[in-house]
Design an enzyme around this catalytic site. Structure first.
Site, PDB file in Angstrom:
ATOM      1  N   LYS A  53       9.274  -4.764  -9.651  1.00  0.00           N
ATOM      2  CA  LYS A  53       9.527  -3.602  -8.788  1.00  0.00           C
ATOM      3  C   LYS A  53      10.967  -3.124  -8.971  1.00  0.00           C
ATOM      4  CE  LYS A  53       5.929  -4.792  -5.487  1.00  0.00           C
ATOM      5  NZ  LYS A  53       5.487  -5.451  -4.262  1.00  0.00           N
ATOM      6  N   GLN A  97       8.082  -8.353   0.679  1.00  0.00           N
ATOM      7  CA  GLN A  97       6.998  -8.865  -0.152  1.00  0.00           C
ATOM      8  C   GLN A  97       6.135  -9.847   0.649  1.00  0.00           C
ATOM      9  OE1 GLN A  97       6.319  -7.735  -3.229  1.00  0.00           O
ATOM     10  NE2 GLN A  97       4.579  -9.096  -3.505  1.00  0.00           N
ATOM     11  N   ASP A 120       5.308   0.685   1.820  1.00  0.00           N
ATOM     12  CA  ASP A 120       4.028  -0.002   1.624  1.00  0.00           C
ATOM     13  C   ASP A 120       2.897   0.687   2.390  1.00  0.00           C
ATOM     14  OD1 ASP A 120       3.925  -2.251  -0.072  1.00  0.00           O
ATOM     15  OD2 ASP A 120       5.091  -3.456   1.338  1.00  0.00           O
TER      16      ASP A 120
END
Ligand code: GUN
Length: 288
Positions: A53, A97, A120
């Site tokens: 990422k 995460q 997200d």
């Protein structure tokens, strides 16, 4: 001939478009979109995802900040970091995460992230917006699946779609997006009876169950499109191998289009994270 939906190629198109838009953003507003990625603990798969990422962000001109916290970190430490990032106007996107270590409360963490920075799309406010059909930040993996589907089905209206799996990260938002695209959507899961016969009526099957090669040719209507979200590490003939939730060799001859693993949905998720970070930055700069 079955079409192989190439996630590497399509994700590169998304990355290239996003990079162009990022450079316009920088010209217009004098700062780069900023993405903070938070990793708690040393889960090897999560470390790889986070590294990728950060690498991709740099490629498209997004300023990335990486925060690595020890697995023993308290809820308070994580919450303090999130509050600091929420208050930092140079950070437009925050990603924690998952999964988190067991002692941490995932729901509380997701709730603490400013919904405007929730790249997200996991905050309940963004989940609700998606359910209402007016989300600005959509979960990255389902968004990637929709972009791939658009390559083979420019119009999904009236299609029968079956989503296998009901996770908050993939299954549920995927079903919402397919419904928004006017599909008739069925979600099947571990307690569903007659999964095989339900799947075999679908024009589109999205597999997101996390079970290696569970979906067989007998589950698939001839000519259906199959999107495989699974990434499972297995050992075969003494070698480590990545396989999806779909038995590719079995299903490929039956489907009209299918995503491979690796090189299918996987690279799309990160590309869509970059898209969301840019979107979040635009939203914040235009409506501070
Ligand atoms: N773990 C697995 N997939 C994801 C994702 O899309 N976002 C976050 N934050 N964690 C994940």
């Amino acid at each position: 001939m079955t079409v192989l939906i190439n996630g590497k190629l399509i994700s590169q198109q998304v990355i290239d478009e996003t990079a162009k838009e990022v450079s316009t953003f920088v010209e217009d507003f004098g700062l780069a979109p900023g993405l903070a990625v938070v990793l708690v603990g040393e889960d090897p798969a999560s470390q790889v995802y986070v590294r990728n990422k950060v690498k991709r962000a740099e490629e498209v001109g997004i300023r990335s900040l990486e925060y690595k916290l020890p697995a023993t970190s308290s809820q308070e430490t994580l919450d303090d970091l999130i509050q600091k990032l929420n208050a930092d106007s140079t950070v437009h996107g925050i990603l924690v995460q998952l999964p988190l270590p067991d002692h941490l409360n995932e729901e509380a963490v997701l709730l603490a992230i400013d919904p405007a920075k929730d790249v997200d799309g996991f905050h309940p406010l963004n989940v609700g917006a998606l359910a209402c059909g007016d989300a600005s930040l959509v979960p990255c993996t389902p968004m990637g699946c929709m972009i791939m589907l658009a390559h083979v089905h420019p119009d999904l209206s009236g299609k029968q779609a079956v989503v296998i799996g009901r996770s908050n990260i993939v299954g549920k938002p995927m079903a919402a997006l397919l419904l928004q695209a006017n599909c008739t959507v069925t979600v099947v899961h571990s307690r569903t009876k007659n999964i095989e016969s339900i799947c075999s009526q679908a024009d589109i099957v999205v597999a997101a169950i996390g079970r290696p090669e569970m979906v067989k040719a007998s589950w698939i209507k001839p000519g259906a499109t199959v999107i495989d979200v699974g990434i499972n590490a297995i050992e075969r003939d003494g070698k480590r191998k990545l396989v999806g939730d779909v038995d590719f060799a079995d299903v490929e001859p039956v489907a009209s289009a299918i995503t491979p693993v690796p090189g299918g949905v996987g690279p799309m998720t990160i590309a869509c994270l970059m898209k969301n970070t840019l979107q979040a930055a635009k939203n914040q700069v235009l409506k501070p």
